[in-house]
Scaffold this motif. Structure first.
Motif, PDB file in Angstrom:
ATOM      1  N   VAL A  45       0.890  -1.260  -0.040  1.00  0.00           N
ATOM      2  CA  VAL A  45       0.082   0.080   0.027  1.00  0.00           C
ATOM      3  C   VAL A  45       0.632   1.197  -0.157  1.00  0.00           C
ATOM      4  O   VAL A  45       1.866   1.409   0.774  1.00  0.00           O
ATOM      5  CB  VAL A  45      -1.026   0.085   1.302  1.00  0.00           C
ATOM      6  N   THR A  46       0.808   2.029  -0.806  1.00  0.00           N
ATOM      7  CA  THR A  46       1.232   3.435  -0.782  1.00  0.00           C
ATOM      8  C   THR A  46       0.445   4.536   0.241  1.00  0.00           C
ATOM      9  O   THR A  46      -0.765   4.638   0.384  1.00  0.00           O
ATOM     10  CB  THR A  46       1.151   4.344  -2.221  1.00  0.00           C
ATOM     11  N   PHE A  47       1.459   5.018   1.160  1.00  0.00           N
ATOM     12  CA  PHE A  47       0.709   5.930   2.048  1.00  0.00           C
ATOM     13  C   PHE A  47       1.390   7.486   1.789  1.00  0.00           C
ATOM     14  O   PHE A  47       2.518   7.508   1.570  1.00  0.00           O
ATOM     15  CB  PHE A  47       1.211   5.500   3.316  1.00  0.00           C
ATOM     16  N   VAL A  48       0.473   8.299   1.869  1.00  0.00           N
ATOM     17  CA  VAL A  48       0.872   9.652   1.653  1.00  0.00           C
ATOM     18  C   VAL A  48       0.259  10.480   3.151  1.00  0.00           C
ATOM     19  O   VAL A  48      -1.021  10.452   3.385  1.00  0.00           O
ATOM     20  CB  VAL A  48       0.240  10.259   0.407  1.00  0.00           C
ATOM     21  N   VAL A  49       1.249  11.390   3.303  1.00  0.00           N
ATOM     22  CA  VAL A  49       0.791  12.232   4.607  1.00  0.00           C
ATOM     23  C   VAL A  49       0.910  13.619   4.135  1.00  0.00           C
ATOM     24  O   VAL A  49       1.990  14.147   3.710  1.00  0.00           O
ATOM     25  CB  VAL A  49       1.655  12.086   5.668  1.00  0.00           C
ATOM     26  N   PRO A  66       2.653  18.440   1.598  1.00  0.00           N
ATOM     27  CA  PRO A  66       3.007  17.037   1.776  1.00  0.00           C
ATOM     28  C   PRO A  66       4.101  16.867   2.652  1.00  0.00           C
ATOM     29  O   PRO A  66       5.189  17.564   2.576  1.00  0.00           O
ATOM     30  CB  PRO A  66       3.557  16.498   0.412  1.00  0.00           C
ATOM     31  N   VAL A  67       3.960  15.795   3.676  1.00  0.00           N
ATOM     32  CA  VAL A  67       5.308  15.725   4.540  1.00  0.00           C
ATOM     33  C   VAL A  67       5.939  14.484   4.156  1.00  0.00           C
ATOM     34  O   VAL A  67       7.156  14.278   4.093  1.00  0.00           O
ATOM     35  CB  VAL A  67       4.541  15.632   6.015  1.00  0.00           C
ATOM     36  N   TRP A  68       5.382  13.385   4.018  1.00  0.00           N
ATOM     37  CA  TRP A  68       5.950  12.038   3.250  1.00  0.00           C
ATOM     38  C   TRP A  68       5.022  11.447   2.687  1.00  0.00           C
ATOM     39  O   TRP A  68       4.041  11.098   2.815  1.00  0.00           O
ATOM     40  CB  TRP A  68       6.766  11.394   4.409  1.00  0.00           C
TER      41      TRP A  68
END
Ligand code: ADP
Ligand code: MG
Length: 561
Positions: free
Chosen positions: A180-184, A190-192
């Protein structure tokens, strides 16, 4: 009867404690929905807004009002299903709990729908479902957390702190979902991003820090659990550790949980590999048949009960020990240049461990000193230093061996090997008789049975006087100072196996002390025997036996870098 709104807030209080709890419920739902991409966007540490978007299977319009109702779930039908939960959610109270303390909007579209649908929920009110354009998947937005529960709001920390909890939880959670790709995103920035990847190193670096992640060993758990289970993970190499256990993460069937008993497995496994008082770190992925786990212990599901917990504990500990041993063997080879032959330790007869034996040529292994001879790139024993260290050198490095630590390891493994083989204690031809002071005498009196189970047979022999009748096989039946033995045993830290403590202490009392001078031949044999040990890099107390100083280390000492 309490009114429904109050009931809702009481129940929500157990599930939603702070913004990271909202993120956890929503991200777990996304993963349960089969998402391959999960985006978490929060404002002001999640206090103002938490938004989670996924590309999972979505929620049908008719189900939308149900999704936010308490005890409504698609993951469980009847009580019997609780016996085999394969999803992260099942209590049907995540969304309802969030809606009890924040304004919730859900926009969702299933794969076969032409257009999405939207619903709003807050406290007990649920809006009409309206058509709404949307990509396939689900977006849940929670706004104004705890605005209706002022006491809770007061417990929230600064947004930066709340955000770091969210980020840390998500990064850790992501370890178990490499597909799974996670985006924060925080406050629009965008942090990571963690792209789906087979290579775990980026995710490990994110959780443990780059340096600490480099010291992780892949856990060899292939043989650990029978069919229906699996064990994997990453554990820190000995010598890399942390002051507390917070960096020991555990997933059981994909669920990030705490387990006091499994943190015990870390301690038990590292007992002989690391100096005490600090803690190893890493992550374990444990899979067991769903019917062997009870996750229904706590509303946040952060704890689980395991059926066959003792077997699992043992399997985890053994897999860790096997991994650490393989690593130690490899390091011994790279530190000393001496190749280890697999299985050699079992081919050896149980050895007596008197320092005098070291002189007896027939006890040497084949090529005992030849391996250490000069001129073939292998290490040469150069000298004994300070009657404490063996100094050797190969073409690239200085190798220092702590003679006492090394001998202790050899003696200890001789005892353990004999015990494994079921060898009986060896009676002393001349029993050792010792008089103790009152305190030690009482302490010893209480331990006689335990010591006997370790192969050390001691009998009372008059007032405050004891007689050592037999010692464990493999020990060699030598005299030792009973009073000092008792003191050291008392100061040993608890190991997994009580017998291991006794043997480690006994080994320590039987062997070459720092301060004994050794001949070249004795040093050669000591190294040969160390090579044959299962864990040659550490004494039974976890202190290192071998230190290698290579050109880079020396350059530092000479300030060449
Ligand atoms: P639980 O996860 O315990 O079932 P929740 O209140 O978290 O309870 O969710 C209720 C139901 O809403 C789920 O059972 C699921 O059917 C649906 N649902 C929630 N979030 C999602 C999502 N992101 N994608 C698809 N369905 C979802
Ligand atoms: Mg849920």
């Amino acid at each position: 009867m309490l009114d429904p709104q109050t009931v809702g807030q009481i129940a929500a209080g157990e599930v939603i404690e702070r913004p990271v709890s909202v993120v956890k419920e929503l991200v777990e739902n996304a993963v349960d929905a089969g998402a391959r991409r999960v985006e978490v966007a929060v404002c002001r540490g999640g206090i103002d807004v938490v938004e989670v978007r996924d590309d999972g299977r979505g929620i049908a319009p008719d189900d939308l009002p149900l999704a936010v109702r308490r005890h409504a779930t698609s993951k469980l039908r009847r009580a019997a299903d609780l016996e085999r939960i394969a999803t992260l959610g099942f209590r049907g109270e995540g969304l309802a709990s969030i809606a009890a303390v924040a304004r919730v909007t859900i926009v969702s579209r299933t794969r076969d729908a032409e257009i999405g649908a939207r619903v709003e929920a807050f406290e007990e009110r649920v809006s009409e479902v309206e058509p709404h354009p949307a990509p396939i998947g689900t977006l849940v937005r929670a706004e104004g957390l705890f605005e209706n529960v002022p006491v809770r709001r007061e417990y929230l920390r600064a947004p930066a702190t709340e955000f770091s909890r969210i980020s840390a939880w998500l990064a850790t959670f992501a370890l178990a979902y490499p597909e799974v790709t996670f985006v924060v995103v925080h406050d629009g920035t965008p942090v990571w991003t963690m792209p789906a990847s087979d290579d775990p190193s980026e995710r490990l670096a994110m959780v443990f820090g780059r340096e600490a992640a480099r010291a992780l060993l892949a856990l060899d758990g292939a043989a650990a659990l029978g069919s229906g289970g699996s064990l994997g993970g990453f554990i820190s190499a000995p010598g890399n550790d942390r002051p507390d256990r917070r960096m020991q993460h555990l997933f059981v069937n994909g669920r990030l949980v705490r387990s006091a008993s499994l943190s015990g497995a870390w301690t038990a496994a590292y007992g002989g590999f690391t100096t005490t008082g600090r803690h190893p770190y890493g992550v374990l992925f444990l899979r067991v048949p769903p019917e062997h786990v009870d996750a229904n212990v706590h509303p946040t599901k952060s704890e689980v009960r395991l059926r066959y917990g003792a077997q699992v504990f043992d399997a985890v500990r053994r897999a860790m020990v096997a991994t650490l041993r393989a690593h130690a063997a490899e390091r011994f080879r790279t530190s000393t240049g001496i190749e280890r032959e697999d299985g050699i330790s079992f081919a050896l007869p149980p050895q007596a461990i008197d320092a005098r034996d070291l002189l007896q040529p027939e006890l040497r292994l084949d090529g005992g000193s030849a391996t250490l001879a000069e001129g073939d790139g292998k290490p040469r024993i150069v000298a004994q230093l300070a009657r404490t260290y063996i100094l050797a050198a190969d073409d690239d490095a200085l190798v220092l061996v702590d003679q006492h630590a090394a001998h202790e390891r050899i003696a200890y493994e001789a005892i353990v090997r004999a015990a494994r083989a079921g060898a009986p204690s060896e009676p002393l031809i001349v029993p050792l008789i010792l008089e103790l002071d009152a305190a030690r005498s009482i302490a010893l009196g209480a331990m006689l049975d335990e010591l006997r189970s370790c192969g050390l047979e001691i009998e009372p022999f008059g007032e405050r006087t004891y007689r050592v009748v037999a010692t464990p096989a493999g020990y060699g039946g030598k005299a030792f100072d009973l009073a000092a033995f008792l003191d050291d045993l008392a100061s040993e830290l608890p190991a997994a196996d009580r017998r291991e403590r006794v043997w480690a202490t006994l080994a320590c009392h039987a062997v070459t002390r720092a301060g004994d001078s050794l001949t070249h031949a004795e040093m050669a044999v000591l190294l040969e025997r160390l090579r044959a040990c299962e864990n040659p890099m550490h004494c039974p107390h976890g202190r290192p036996t071998v230190v290698r100083l290579d050109a880079a280390d020396l350059a530092k000492l000479f300030k060449r870098t």
